[in-house]
Design a protein around this motif. Structure first.
Motif, PDB file in Angstrom:
ATOM      1  N   THR B   2     -52.476  17.347 -18.024  1.00  0.00           N
ATOM      2  CA  THR B   2     -52.042  16.253 -18.830  1.00  0.00           C
ATOM      3  C   THR B   2     -51.361  15.040 -18.138  1.00  0.00           C
ATOM      4  OG1 THR B   2     -49.930  17.376 -19.072  1.00  0.00           O
ATOM      5  CG2 THR B   2     -51.297  17.744 -20.783  1.00  0.00           C
ATOM      6  N   GLU B   3     -51.673  13.759 -18.981  1.00  0.00           N
ATOM      7  CA  GLU B   3     -50.846  12.612 -18.226  1.00  0.00           C
ATOM      8  C   GLU B   3     -49.276  12.905 -18.049  1.00  0.00           C
ATOM      9  OE1 GLU B   3     -51.019   8.022 -18.850  1.00  0.00           O
ATOM     10  OE2 GLU B   3     -52.628   9.245 -19.714  1.00  0.00           O
ATOM     11  N   LEU B   4     -48.753  12.420 -16.972  1.00  0.00           N
ATOM     12  CA  LEU B   4     -47.150  12.614 -16.697  1.00  0.00           C
ATOM     13  C   LEU B   4     -46.751  11.508 -16.777  1.00  0.00           C
ATOM     14  CD1 LEU B   4     -47.782  14.718 -13.481  1.00  0.00           C
ATOM     15  CD2 LEU B   4     -47.243  15.665 -15.755  1.00  0.00           C
ATOM     16  N   ALA B   5     -45.579  11.418 -17.608  1.00  0.00           N
ATOM     17  CA  ALA B   5     -44.620  10.167 -17.824  1.00  0.00           C
ATOM     18  C   ALA B   5     -43.694   9.993 -16.641  1.00  0.00           C
ATOM     19  CB  ALA B   5     -43.741  10.284 -18.848  1.00  0.00           C
ATOM     20  N   GLU B   6     -43.521   9.027 -16.193  1.00  0.00           N
ATOM     21  CA  GLU B   6     -42.494   8.644 -15.222  1.00  0.00           C
ATOM     22  C   GLU B   6     -41.040   9.042 -15.256  1.00  0.00           C
ATOM     23  OE1 GLU B   6     -41.905   5.231 -11.549  1.00  0.00           O
ATOM     24  OE2 GLU B   6     -42.943   4.689 -13.372  1.00  0.00           O
ATOM     25  N   HIS B   7     -40.432   9.557 -14.169  1.00  0.00           N
ATOM     26  CA  HIS B   7     -39.240   9.943 -14.228  1.00  0.00           C
ATOM     27  C   HIS B   7     -38.453   8.753 -14.197  1.00  0.00           C
ATOM     28  CE1 HIS B   7     -35.460  10.757 -11.913  1.00  0.00           C
ATOM     29  NE2 HIS B   7     -35.135  11.528 -13.004  1.00  0.00           N
ATOM     30  N   VAL B   8     -37.074   8.660 -15.014  1.00  0.00           N
ATOM     31  CA  VAL B   8     -36.104   7.649 -14.819  1.00  0.00           C
ATOM     32  C   VAL B   8     -34.855   8.464 -14.733  1.00  0.00           C
ATOM     33  CG1 VAL B   8     -35.188   5.623 -15.947  1.00  0.00           C
ATOM     34  CG2 VAL B   8     -37.584   6.285 -16.489  1.00  0.00           C
ATOM     35  N   ALA B   9     -34.218   7.792 -13.877  1.00  0.00           N
ATOM     36  CA  ALA B   9     -32.901   8.463 -13.555  1.00  0.00           C
ATOM     37  C   ALA B   9     -32.108   8.659 -14.853  1.00  0.00           C
ATOM     38  CB  ALA B   9     -31.891   7.548 -12.697  1.00  0.00           C
ATOM     39  N   ALA B  10     -31.547  10.171 -14.811  1.00  0.00           N
ATOM     40  CA  ALA B  10     -31.039  10.586 -16.410  1.00  0.00           C
ATOM     41  C   ALA B  10     -29.724  10.546 -16.261  1.00  0.00           C
ATOM     42  CB  ALA B  10     -31.906  12.107 -16.484  1.00  0.00           C
ATOM     43  N   VAL B  11     -29.100  11.247 -15.002  1.00  0.00           N
ATOM     44  CA  VAL B  11     -27.635  11.693 -15.088  1.00  0.00           C
ATOM     45  C   VAL B  11     -26.961  10.520 -15.323  1.00  0.00           C
ATOM     46  CG1 VAL B  11     -25.797  12.352 -13.508  1.00  0.00           C
ATOM     47  CG2 VAL B  11     -28.053  13.714 -13.714  1.00  0.00           C
ATOM     48  N   GLY B  12     -25.988  10.585 -16.167  1.00  0.00           N
ATOM     49  CA  GLY B  12     -24.895   9.324 -16.338  1.00  0.00           C
ATOM     50  C   GLY B  12     -25.412   8.279 -17.650  1.00  0.00           C
TER      51      GLY B  12
END
Lengths: 156, 793, 285
Positions: B2-12
């Motif tokens: 499957t195509e992967l979404a890009e990670h964006v910093a999540a904490v905070g």
């Protein structure tokens, strides 16, 4: 047993009920609408709130036989293709935590806004006085309803 | 793939909650929703008496009712009548009476279980209770704690010969140290505070379904519980059903606040009967049952004495508690006051601290953990008496606090109670709160209104609180004689398609763990939040855990998530290095992608590594297939959130009605994972703490009748009863855990109660009022004011 | 909790309802909105053999302007009442008090007549109809009879409506020009019952109070009039101080009890304070 004919979330149901059957138990156990919940036995908490012929009511304080011939909207029948603006606003403003009061709170808010599309903070608080929430302190619920009012004025 | 979404910093980030989709559309899975074919519904006959001998019990009449399959009293139940466990024997000589699920010959509180019926429907079971014949012979009840420990008092458990459960002492500076400090004092203030009994009143009433499942003899228990893991161990011990045959599931759970941290009578009964009969047994309580049979909270008499120099330097603090256990001990009933014991010195420096507590049995519902559990009581007493001391000294109450609190440069600091606070910045939180509150303007208005004799007076209440979260290092718990440990577990599996399963031992019931835990793992793994599924609350799918209470889930469970995630990345690095033909040390890991240092064209995403780990065609020698890791973390220490809460109160001196005009709090809970959830936790805590101050109190009459046994009489506030809050924060990271988090579940409830009462007392100080009992309902305030006015004449 | 078993009938007319009540015997009960009844049924504090549902009887619904009075069908919901233009214009006190009854959900279902026939002294509406000298039409096997507000409320949860009778409608005289009204309710929490409520109607002419009618909620086993305050107010100027002084006798003739919500002394104190506030508000002082 008494025969009742009740439209629930747009679908007509003809059922046999004991006269003592509460509308909320009818919804949960006979129609399978378990989204509507029971929180108390003194008509205090409002967790069981539904719309009965378009107006909010506590389904624990209505007998199913009293609702014969009526139309009921539960939390499960509120959304169409999209969520109702009140549902969307509750998510946006974090107007829920455990979610147990939420079905009733949302239905009361829907009713409140249908009667008063432009409520003040005090009017929102008073309009929700029949619903108890133990998690949110109401702060974000009030914000949610205010946001929903804005949305509904703007778009729909 | 499957195509992967890009990670964006999540904490905070204030991400909207994943949980909301089902909760807002009625697609929830509450225990009461579970309807199993062939289920029997249990209804319980409860004692209407506070204390009585059961002189006759005949359940046979119930069997004649339609649909009834069985009826039991204690005699009929025999060996299946398990006892409710207590896992915190605080002293070696603690008196621990038997607490059978069904009362054996004597009832000891209103709501005690006497008999039960099993029938085809809930209505049939309820009807059949009327067929049970029971006769009682009233015994003298004892409700008042001080009466209970007098010689000659009626005994709750006559075979024990005493109503005293235990006496506990803590004198960190040694016997006599407080007296020595007091001898040097210019001012000593002593007060009796009554920290009244509360009822948790979570919105979802308790419910249990226990059912044999499959062919293996497994018994599945769905319960509206905070503690599925703890519950499984206890149910195995109590019922004798083999632990590995028990599966406990906490589905969607509608609030708990400590009230669902328990191994309840009804859970024991459902399991024992389902096991015996081989049928599903279902029970859900009515709210009326909940009010008298769910454990209660607080209920302590607090004698507190504080000694200071005339310029306001604290010298010593002495606290003598009498704590109401209720009629029996439940899971951690005796330990609750001990959780408060460490917190009385709060944020203040002093030379000596002396604590004692007597646990007392009365003919009331057992007490146990309720939001804050011991710490709200402690915070109430110390923050109240700081105001009283300030008044005695003629000092501004905030000035007295500033003079004595631990300065931010003094951390880590070991308090008079023996705890070492790792970090904090009381100055910063206070400065911010006072600015938001417009403290000086309100004080100026107060002066004017006092001068004009306004019928509505203005008061300002302060609470500069701290608390301890993340219960606790297992060794510390052991030293306190608590039976279990304080660790938490997490397993993280990166699946072949790059999606993640995060298995946690915490058990959310409204806190939003599915969202917040995803955020932590997302940043550790570099995988988007939406690709992470949090699995919890089922001992088959999340077998290890210590569950959710005491603001521990993030402070302890968060560390396990972080560590498990790091382990996954470590393993993935080995695979990536092998396939990119470099040394593991030559790889950078950023946003979910391994890159060779100096040659960024050579890269491999962690999701791709997961597939390689699954296919296992080309792994380094000796490395096991699959990309997963687990971690069980025992915390290094408690964490210590703190904050400054300010309340402006208008008190109508004609009616006694108190109305909050504004409420400002600045909390420091360290690093925040999801500020939206944090704020919600603070709001909810504030509401419960304010409710203790203004509205709620469980009241018994002298016979043990609970007079506040419904929502019509027990005043859970609704929306018009509360204001909107101004909340803000400072961030001083905890240094005892790698995430820098502290815990927020209880902060609001701990801090707000004294702020509110201090505000009312402050409003009425000119009339000679120096205390107001809780809940400060209008009549209580009016009476207090009248008494002070008469006393002044 | 689940109610005990009962039978249920839904007659179409008052006559049918009366017949059903008679047929059902002494344990039969009338239900309209059921907002007081349902909690009692659920807690099994009431266990009727038959419920006679009168909510859909046309004669018991609707609000009529009779010129000098207003007639409200007993099965009108609180919602109907407080949103009705006739009521808002001519019996504003009732609209204002009704807006404080319970919460929106209960107001949608609960009925005006049901709240009165329930006879709860803590209910908000009995004090209003007592203050306004309403007349009650009751139907029974022997026909119809009219009862005045003074005689309608007999004791705790007991009214002039017999076990085989039905409250059909209530007629409230209009107040006319120069009158102001106010309902002052005091409760411990927003959704709680009134500890004390004061329904005040005051006529002011030339800055002086010429007539006052004051009904008190939850101050005795039945709603009562604060007669001595009514007398004391006659002729005083509509100023806060004079009204406060005249209100000092508000507790005279009441029989306040002590309960979890308030003791007698505090209740009596509230009667004085709230009467002064309600009258001041009604008089525009």
């Amino acid at each position: 047993m008494t025969k009742v004919s009740i439209t629930v979330d747009g679908v007509l149901h003809e059922s046999e009920v004991e006269p003592r059957t509460l509308l909320v138990h009818y919804l949960r156990e006979q129609v399978g609408k378990v989204g509507t919940v029971v929180g108390c036995d003194t008509s205090s908490c409002g967790a069981c709130t539904i719309l009965l012929d378009g107006r909010s009511a506590k389904s624990c304080s209505v007998l199913a036989v009293q609702a014969d011939g009526s139309s009921v909207t539960t939390i499960e029948g509120l959304a169409g293709d999209e969520w109702h603006p009140v549902q969307a606003a509750f998510k946006e403003c974090h107007g829920l935590q455990c979610g147990y009061c939420t079905p009733g709170m949302v239905m009361s808010a829907v009713d409140l806004l249908s009667e008063n599309p432009n409520p003040s903070e005090a009017e929102i608080r008073e309009g929700l006085e029949g619903n108890l929430c133990r998690c949110t302190g109401y702060h974000n619920i009030v914000k949610s309803v205010a946001l929903a009012a804005e949305t509904m004025k703007g778009g729909k | 793939m499957t195509e992967l979404a890009e990670h964006v910093a999540a904490v905070g980030r204030p991400l909207k909650r994943k949980e909301d989709a089902r909760l807002l559309t009625g697609k929830t899975q509450w225990t009461d929703n579970i309807q199993l074919a062939g289920a029997l519904h249990m209804a319980i006959l409860r004692s209407p008496m506070g204390h009585a001998k059961i002189t006759k019990l005949d359940v046979s009449g119930a069997l004649k009712y339609p649909g009834v399959e069985a009826a039991y009293g204690a005699d009929e139940l025999g060996d299946l009548n398990g006892s409710v466990p207590c896992v915190w024997p605080v002293t070696d000589d603690m008196v621990a009476p038997d607490f059978p699920a069904l009362a054996k010959g004597e009832v000891r509180h209103m709501g005690d279980c006497v008999a039960l019926v099993l029938a085809g429907t809930a209505a049939q079971a309820a009807d059949a209770l009327e067929g049970i014949v029971v006769e009682y012979s009233a015994l003298p009840a004892v409700i008042d704690m001080e009466e209970a420990i007098k010689d000659g008092s009626p005994l709750v458990h006559s075979d024990k010969g005493t109503n005293k459960c235990y006496t506990y002492k803590l004198q960190p500076q040694g016997d006599g140290a407080y007296e020595a400090a007091k001898a040097k004092a210019d001012v000593v203030v002593k007060r009796r505070f009554v920290n009244q009994r509360l009822i948790p009143a979570f919105m979802e009433p308790r419910a249990v379904v226990a059912s044999p499942m499959g062919t293996s003899g497994e018994l599945t228990i769905w319960s509206a519980t905070q503690v599925p893991h703890v519950l499984r161990v206890l149910l195995a011990l109590v019922t004798g059903v083999s632990e590995n045959k028990l599966r406990v599931v906490a589905p969607d759970v509608g609030g708990g606040f400590g009230g669902k941290l328990q191994c309840y009578r009804e859970e024991i009964l459902c399991v024992a009967l389902a096991n015996k009969l081989g049928r599903p047994i279902k029970w859900n309580e009515t709210r009326s049952e909940d009010m008298m049979a769910t454990h209660h909270g607080r209920d302590q008499l607090q004698d507190i004495e504080i000694a200071a120099t005339k310029d306001g330097k604290l010298l010593g603090l002495k606290v003598d508690l009498i704590a109401n256990m209720g009629a029996y001990l439940q899971i951690i009933t005796p330990g609750i006051p001990l959780l408060g014991m460490f917190m009385y010195p709060a944020i203040y420096k002093m030379d000596a601290y002396d604590f004692s507590c007597i646990g007392v049995f009365t003919n009331t519902t057992p007490t146990d953990a309720y939001r804050g559990a011991g710490r709200p009581e402690a915070t109430y007493a110390i923050e109240r008496i700081m105001d009283e001391l300030a008044h005695e000294l003629g000092m501004e109450p905030m000035e007295l606090r500033k003079k004595n609190w631990i300065k931010h440069e003094e951390f880590p600091y070991t308090t008079a109670a023996g705890l070492t606070y790792d970090s904090g910045n009381y100055e910063a939180a206070t400065d911010k709160a006072m600015a938001l509150f417009k403290y000086d303007e309100l004080r100026a208005e107060q002066v004017k209104r006092r001068a004009s004799g306004d019928k509505v007076q203005l008061g300002i209440g302060i609470s500069t609180f701290t608390e301890m979260c993340g219960l606790a290092p297992s060794r510390t718990l052991g030293a306190l004689k608590y039976v279990a440990g304080g660790w938490e577990h997490c397993t993280i599996r990166v699946l072949p398609t790059g999606k993640v399963e995060l298995v946690t031992g915490t058990s959310p019931h409204g806190q939003g763990h599915e969202t917040a835990w995803s955020q932590i793992a997302s940043d550790t793994l570099g995988i988007p939040v939406d690709d992470i599924e949090v699995i919890h609350g089922d001992t088959r799918t999340s077998p290890y855990g210590m569950d959710t209470y005491g603001s521990r889930s993030l402070a302890v469970g968060g560390q396990a998530i972080l560590r498990a995630g790091e382990k996954v990345v470590e393993k993935a690095r080995l695979i990536a290095a092998h396939q990119l033909e470099c040394s593991a040390n030559d790889l950078e890991f950023d946003n979910g992608v391994f890159r060779v240092k100096g040659d960024p064209s050579k890269e491999k995403a962690i999701q791709a590594v997961a597939f390689e780990a699954f296919s296992a065609h080309d792994l380094p020698d000796g490395l096991e297939p699959t990309l997963q890791a687990e971690s069980t973390v025992d915390p290094q220490d408690f964490s210590y959130p703190h904050g400054t809460h300010l309340c402006a109160m208008e008190v109508d001196t004609e009616t006694g009605k108190s109305t909050i005009r504004s409420y400002v709090c600045v909390d420091d809970i360290g690093i925040q994972i999801n500020p939206l959830i944090v704020e919600g936790q603070v709001h909810g805590g504030l509401a419960q703490g304010i409710a203790q101050a203004l509205y709620e109190g469980a009241v018994y009459d002298s016979d043990g009748q609970l007079l506040t046994a419904s929502f019509a009489d027990y005043l859970v506030p609704s929306a018009p009863d509360l204001p909107s809050f101004v909340t803000d924060h400072t961030i001083t990271p905890s240094t005892t855990n790698p995430l820098g988090t502290k815990g927020v579940g209880e902060a609001g409830a701990i801090a707000s109660t004294p702020a509110v009462i201090n505000a009312i007392v402050d409003a009425l100080r000119p009339y000679g009022v120096n205390d107001v009992p809780m809940p400060a309902l209008p009549m209580t305030v009016w009476r207090t004011l009248n008494a002070a006015r008469q006393g002044g004449k | 909790m689940i109610p005990s078993k009962f039978d249920y009938v839904r007659p179409n007319s008052v006559d049918e309802a009366v017949a059903a009540l008679k047929a059902g015997g002494e344990d039969s009960k009338v239900i309209t909105g059921g907002q007081s009844m349902l909690p009692l049924l659920r807690l099994r504090l009431a266990a009727p053999s038959v419920l006679v549902d009168c909510a859909r009887i046309d004669e018991m619904k609707g609000i009529k302007d009779n010129g000098d009075s207003v007639t409200i069908g007993a099965a009108s919901t609180h919602w109907d009442v407080l949103n009705n233009e006739i009521v808002k214009t001519h019996v504003k006190l009732l609209a204002d008090a009704t807006a404080t009854v319970a919460d929106p959900q209960v107001r949608h279902r609960g009925t005006f007549g049901g709240a009165l026939a329930h006879g709860d002294p803590a209910g908000d509406l009995p004090a209003v109809v007592v203050a306004l000298d309403a007349t009650f039409e009751i139907a029974g096997a022997k026909g119809r009879r009219q009862v005045t507000a003074k005689d309608f409320f007999v004791d705790y949860f007991t009214t002039a409506v017999g076990p085989d009778e039905i409250l059909v409608s209530v007629t409230i005289p209009k107040l006319g020009k120069g009158w102001g009204t106010c309902y002052e309710k005091f409760n411990r929490s927003a959704n709680g019952w009134a500890i004390v409520g004061v329904a005040a109607a005051v006529k002011v002419e030339g800055g002086k109070i010429t007539e006052a009618r004051i009904g008190l909620t939850n101050c005795a086993s039945v709603p009562v009039r604060a007669s001595s305050v009514e007398s004391a107010l006659k002729g005083v100027s509509a100023s806060a101080t004079e009204i406060e002084s005249a209100s000092q006798s508000a507790a005279d003739g009441t029989r306040a009890t002590s309960d979890l919500g308030a003791d007698k002394e505090y209740r009596e104190h509230l009667m004085r304070v709230l009467t002064a506030r309600a009258v001041s508000c009604a008089a525009g002082a």
